[in-house]
Design an enzyme around this catalytic site. Structure first.
Site, PDB file in Angstrom:
ATOM      1  N   ASP A  60      16.089  42.071  85.198  1.00 24.76           N
ATOM      2  CA  ASP A  60      14.803  41.826  85.843  1.00 24.76           C
ATOM      3  C   ASP A  60      14.046  40.702  85.146  1.00 24.76           C
ATOM      4  O   ASP A  60      13.301  39.962  85.791  1.00 24.76           O
ATOM      5  CB  ASP A  60      13.959  43.107  85.896  1.00 24.76           C
ATOM      6  CG  ASP A  60      13.069  43.119  87.130  1.00 24.76           C
ATOM      7  OD1 ASP A  60      13.573  42.827  88.221  1.00 24.76           O
ATOM      8  OD2 ASP A  60      11.866  43.393  87.002  1.00 24.76           O
ATOM      9  N   GLU A 102       3.338  39.382  82.186  1.00 24.54           N
ATOM     10  CA  GLU A 102       4.529  40.160  82.494  1.00 24.54           C
ATOM     11  C   GLU A 102       5.734  39.647  81.702  1.00 24.54           C
ATOM     12  O   GLU A 102       6.516  40.429  81.166  1.00 24.54           O
ATOM     13  CB  GLU A 102       4.800  40.080  83.999  1.00 24.54           C
ATOM     14  CG  GLU A 102       5.877  41.020  84.454  1.00 24.54           C
ATOM     15  CD  GLU A 102       5.959  41.076  85.969  1.00 24.54           C
ATOM     16  OE1 GLU A 102       4.908  41.217  86.628  1.00 24.54           O
ATOM     17  OE2 GLU A 102       7.070  40.961  86.490  1.00 24.54           O
ATOM     18  N   GLU A 154       6.754  42.305  96.058  1.00 26.10           N
ATOM     19  CA  GLU A 154       5.788  42.972  95.178  1.00 26.10           C
ATOM     20  C   GLU A 154       5.564  44.424  95.601  1.00 26.10           C
ATOM     21  O   GLU A 154       5.437  45.311  94.759  1.00 26.10           O
ATOM     22  CB  GLU A 154       4.445  42.224  95.206  1.00 26.10           C
ATOM     23  CG  GLU A 154       4.531  40.791  94.682  1.00 26.10           C
ATOM     24  CD  GLU A 154       4.754  40.700  93.174  1.00 26.10           C
ATOM     25  OE1 GLU A 154       5.625  41.441  92.660  1.00 26.10           O
ATOM     26  OE2 GLU A 154       4.077  39.900  92.513  1.00 26.10           O
ATOM     27  N   GLU A 224      16.605  44.199  97.178  1.00 26.49           N
ATOM     28  CA  GLU A 224      15.996  45.178  96.267  1.00 26.49           C
ATOM     29  C   GLU A 224      16.894  46.410  96.112  1.00 26.49           C
ATOM     30  O   GLU A 224      17.073  46.913  95.010  1.00 26.49           O
ATOM     31  CB  GLU A 224      14.593  45.584  96.759  1.00 26.49           C
ATOM     32  CG  GLU A 224      13.549  44.480  96.634  1.00 26.49           C
ATOM     33  CD  GLU A 224      13.154  44.162  95.180  1.00 26.49           C
ATOM     34  OE1 GLU A 224      13.402  44.988  94.281  1.00 26.49           O
ATOM     35  OE2 GLU A 224      12.602  43.074  94.952  1.00 26.49           O
TER      36      GLU A 224
HETATM   37  C1  LIG Z   1      13.887  42.739  91.526  1.00 28.39           C
HETATM   38  C2  LIG Z   1      12.402  42.706  91.409  1.00 28.39           C
HETATM   39  N1  LIG Z   1      11.655  42.807  92.507  1.00 28.39           N
HETATM   40  C3  LIG Z   1      10.308  42.766  92.429  1.00 28.39           C
HETATM   41  C4  LIG Z   1       9.677  42.621  91.223  1.00 28.39           C
HETATM   42  C5  LIG Z   1       8.184  42.605  91.141  1.00 28.39           C
HETATM   43  N2  LIG Z   1       7.661  41.294  91.020  1.00 28.39           N
HETATM   44  C6  LIG Z   1       7.374  40.751  89.817  1.00 28.39           C
HETATM   45  O1  LIG Z   1       7.505  41.297  88.766  1.00 28.39           O
HETATM   46  C7  LIG Z   1      10.494  42.507  90.080  1.00 28.39           C
HETATM   47  N3  LIG Z   1       9.982  42.388  88.847  1.00 28.39           N
HETATM   48  N4  LIG Z   1      11.844  42.579  90.215  1.00 28.39           N
END
Ligand SMILES: Cc1ncc(CNC=O)c(N)n1
Length: 235
Positions: A60, A102, A154, A224
Site C-alpha cells: 500500500d 500519510e 477513498e 480494490e
Molecule cells: C489500495 C488502496 N486504495 C485506497 C487507498 C486510500 N487512499 C489513500 O490512502 C489506499 N491507501 N490504498
C-alpha cells in the site's frame, strides 16, 4: 446541494439522488466485496494473520506514492474544468496535504514493524492498479471520470476501516492506528465532499462520459478487491 427529499421517508427521491448513489446501489454486490473483504473482516474480529497486514503495509505504501501523483493530476483537471466558483481545488488540496502525513505514517509504521520500505518490490496486482492510475492520469481523461475514480478509491478505504472500528469489533491494538487513519469521521467527511464533486460533474456529463465514469468506478472496485486478495492470500 440542498435536496428536500421525500417528506415521508426523508430519503432523496430517485430524481434527486446523485449518480454515484445510483451506481452504489446498482453495483452493491461488487461494492460489498471491496468494503467487506475477508481480510477486513479478520482485522475487525482480531483473527488477522499479521503477515497479511505486513504485506498490505509494504504494497500500500507503493500504491499511495503513485496515488499522490494521481491526485495531483485530478487537481490539475479541477483547475481547468471545475469553474472558478467551485471549492473543488480547496477540497483536493486538503487531500494532498493529508497524503503527506500519510506517507510519513507509512514510514513510521514500517519501522515499527521492522519492514524496510526501500526494498519493497511491487507485486503484479499492485503494478496493475498503478497502471490503471497511470491511465487515469492521461490528459484526455475527463474530470468527471477521474473525480469518480478518486471518490471510489477513498470511499472503499473509508468504509472498510470504519467497519473495523464499529461496535462489536475486537481489533488488535497494534492495528487501531491503521483503522483510525481511514475510518475516522474527518476522512468520512472528505469522502462526502469527493462524492459531491463527482456527482456535480456527472450531472453535466454526456452519455459517453457517464459510461466511462461508471466503468472507472467498477474498475476501481475490482482493483480494490484484488488488492485485499493479494495481501490476504499472498498472491
Ligand atoms: C489500495 C488502496 N486504495 C485506497 C487507498 C486510500 N487512499 C489513500 O490512502 C489506499 N491507501 N490504498
Amino acid at each position: 446541494m440542498d435536496v428536500p427529499g421525500d417528506p415521508k421517508t426523508g430519503q432523496p427521491s430517485a430524481e434527486e439522488e446523485g449518480t454515484t448513489t445510483t451506481w452504489l446501489r446498482k453495483h452493491r454486490h461488487l461494492y460489498t466485496a471491496a468494503t467487506r473483504h475477508p481480510l477486513i473482516l479478520s482485522i475487525r474480529d482480531g483473527t488477522v494473520d499479521l503477515d497479511s497486514f505486513r504485506r498490505w503495509l509494504g504494497q500500500d505504501y507503493l500504491f499511495v506514492r503513485a496515488f499522490t501523483a494521481f491526485l495531483s493530476s485530478v487537481l490539475m483537471k479541477a483547475w481547468k474544468q471545475s469553474g472558478d466558483e467551485s471549492s473543488d481545488l480547496e477540497v483536493l488540496l486538503g487531500g494532498l496535504s493529508a497524503l503527506r502525513d500519510e506517507i510519513a505514517w507509512f514510514q513510521e509504521e514500517a519501522t515499527r514493524w521492522g519492514i524496510g520500505l526501500s526494498g519493497i518490490v511491487p507485486r503484479e496486482i499492485t503494478r496493475g492498479y498503478i497502471r490503471f492510475l497511470e491511465e487515469l492520469m492521461k490528459p484526455d481523461m475527463e474530470y468527471a471520470t477521474v473525480a469518480t475514480a478518486l471518490w471510489a478509491i477513498e470511499t472503499v478505504y473509508q468504509q472498510s476501516f470504519a467497519f473495523c472500528l464499529e461496535e462489536g469489533s475486537a481489533i488488535r491494538p497494534e492495528l487501531v492506528g491503521a483503522c483510525e487513519r481511514w475510518g475516522n469521521n474527518a476522512f468520512g467527511q472528505y469522502c462526502h465532499e469527493l462524492q459531491r464533486i463527482a456527482d456535480c460533474q456527472l450531472t453535466k456529463a454526456s452519455k459517453d462520459d457517464l459510461e466511462r465514469a461508471e466503468s472507472a468506478f467498477l474498475r476501481v472496485l475490482e482493483h480494490e478487491v484484488k488488492f485485499w486478495e493479494m495481501c490476504h492470500e499472498d498472491l
